[in-house]
Design an enzyme around this catalytic site. Structure first.
Site, PDB file in Angstrom:
ATOM      1  N   CYS A 133      -2.720   0.190  -4.623  1.00 31.63           N
ATOM      2  CA  CYS A 133      -3.110  -0.218  -3.194  1.00 31.63           C
ATOM      3  C   CYS A 133      -2.617  -1.559  -2.853  1.00 31.63           C
ATOM      4  CB  CYS A 133      -4.474   0.170  -3.240  1.00 31.63           C
ATOM      5  SG  CYS A 133      -5.183  -0.211  -1.407  1.00 31.63           S
TER       6      CYS A 133
ATOM      7  N   ASN B 290      -1.353   4.326 -11.093  1.00 37.46           N
ATOM      8  CA  ASN B 290      -1.847   5.768 -10.952  1.00 37.46           C
ATOM      9  C   ASN B 290      -1.656   6.191 -12.338  1.00 37.46           C
ATOM     10  OD1 ASN B 290      -2.516   6.937  -8.002  1.00 37.46           O
ATOM     11  ND2 ASN B 290      -0.729   5.542  -7.942  1.00 37.46           N
TER      12      ASN B 290
ATOM     13  N   HIS C  50      -6.695   5.528 -11.346  1.00 43.15           N
ATOM     14  CA  HIS C  50      -5.631   4.823 -11.668  1.00 43.15           C
ATOM     15  C   HIS C  50      -6.072   4.282 -13.127  1.00 43.15           C
ATOM     16  CE1 HIS C  50      -3.712   3.256  -7.696  1.00 43.15           C
ATOM     17  NE2 HIS C  50      -4.686   4.315  -7.440  1.00 43.15           N
TER      18      HIS C  50
ATOM     19  N   HIS D 144      -9.229  10.909  -7.902  1.00 42.37           N
ATOM     20  CA  HIS D 144      -8.129  10.018  -7.912  1.00 42.37           C
ATOM     21  C   HIS D 144      -8.155   8.873  -8.717  1.00 42.37           C
ATOM     22  CE1 HIS D 144      -4.478   8.008  -5.756  1.00 42.37           C
ATOM     23  NE2 HIS D 144      -4.812   6.898  -6.201  1.00 42.37           N
TER      24      HIS D 144
ATOM     25  N   ARG E  69       3.603   9.145  -1.982  1.00 42.75           N
ATOM     26  CA  ARG E  69       2.936   8.357  -1.060  1.00 42.75           C
ATOM     27  C   ARG E  69       2.298   7.376  -1.925  1.00 42.75           C
ATOM     28  NH1 ARG E  69      -1.799   5.918  -0.434  1.00 42.75           N
ATOM     29  NH2 ARG E  69      -3.004   7.668  -1.429  1.00 42.75           N
ATOM     30  N   ASP E  70       1.478   7.519  -2.374  1.00 42.64           N
ATOM     31  CA  ASP E  70       0.531   6.193  -3.572  1.00 42.64           C
ATOM     32  C   ASP E  70       1.598   5.715  -4.419  1.00 42.64           C
ATOM     33  OD1 ASP E  70      -1.466   4.686  -3.770  1.00 42.64           O
ATOM     34  OD2 ASP E  70      -2.688   6.138  -5.475  1.00 42.64           O
TER      35      ASP E  70
END
Length: 313
Positions: free
Chosen positions: A254, A263, A218, A216, A20-21
């Site tokens: 994002c 990430n 980055h 989460h 996903r990300d």
């Protein structure tokens, strides 16, 4: 295990967010069949909880189009019979309704903690997002799904700047009132430092019935792994595992946050945790490195993680 012997280390649950990300900010959109194959490779490596898809508008995030097709093709159990939990990201009740009609076992609702980011990302303010989250939670609970909420830009916002801990605390309190299973604090643009990790972790209550804690991170400014290590150390004091998001190969970002790249890489994170004596979800790092290379070829985008370049020690 460390070279000096076993340590009374905290426990970490890995949440793989690469499907996903890891893909949503790439120039090339992978077809659903390729994304499902990526998931299959990750499950074969030992991953058991993944943020697999997002149920959002394809015109806004074309890389995530075809979520239902992906979910129809991914394994729900591993080769050894272990269950695989697929998480679907949603922004509202409509997304949650799409999710419950698939093999998703859990929804993750994203709620920014600043009005500036919420407005640009989701077209409403924080109050509006909390209302949307409540509606999504209701849909998920009605279908018997687990629920987590991720507080975006909790460490800093690209439009509002630094975010005070008190601001995050106020939004946290309102999310806890929804009765979620887990709450995640996201460093969406990679500006956080370990001291913030500790401060935000302290916002979540402990003990019986308390939601699980997740982070989460980055690595945009090279602090992601220091933050992850700090988060891992919180588990001992909480008496419960802390979940950490990571993306195979370090892909991700994002699309609504300028320069929010990278990430933390799953393979690099697991190397760090093992060398530090921290028990985490057991995953084959060699298979992760191979999967990262496969994803890199599919995306025509370089691997951001370092373990595949440097090799095991």
């Amino acid at each position: 295990m460390s070279e000096s012997g076993p340590l009374p280390a905290p426990q970490v649950e890995l949440v793989e967010v690469g499907p996903r990300d890891g893909l949503q900010n790439e120039d090339r959109a992978l077809p659903p069949a390729v994304r499902a194959e990526m998931v299959g490779r990750l499950v074969a490596a030992g991953v058991r909880r993944l943020e697999t898809v997002s149920f959002v508008r394809p015109d806004r995030v074309p890389q995530m189009a075809g979520a239902e097709e992906v979910m129809a093709a991914v394994p729900t159990t591993a080769a050894d019979g272990a269950p695989v939990t697929h998480v679907g990201l949603v922004l509202n009740a409509r997304g949650a309704q799409r999710a419950v009609e698939t093999a998703v076992g859990e929804i993750n609702v994203v709620v920014p903690v600043t009005d500036e980011f919420a407005t640009r990302n989701q077209g409403t303010d924080v109050d509006g997002m909390l209302e949307a989250a409540a509606a999504a939670v209701e849909v998920a609970r009605g279908a018997g799904l687990g629920v987590s909420v991720t507080l975006a830009v909790a460490f800093g916002c690209p439009f509002a700047g630094p975010v005070p801990t008190d601001r995050v605390a106020a939004v946290t309190e309102r999310v806890l009132a929804l009765g979620v299973d887990e709450l995640a604090y996201a460093d969406t643009i990679g500006v956080g430092a370990p001291s913030q990790v500790v401060a935000l972790g302290d916002l979540l209550p402990t003990g019986a019935g308390a939601p699980r804690l997740r982070f989460h991170f980055h690595n945009t400014r090279n602090t992601g792994y220091a933050n992850a290590w700090t988060a891992a150390t919180l588990a001992g004091g909480r008496g419960a595992p802390v979940a950490l998001d990571a993306s195979v190969g370090g892909f991700g970002g994002c699309p609504f946050a300028p320069a929010a790249t990278g990430n933390i890489a799953t393979e690099d994170l697991l190397y760090l945790l093992e060398k530090g004596g921290v028990a985490a979800t057991p995953v084959d790092r060699g298979q992760l490195v191979a999967t990262a290379g496969w994803v890199s070829t599919a995306l025509a985008s370089p691997v951001q993680g370092l373990l595949g370049k440097a090799g095991e020690f």
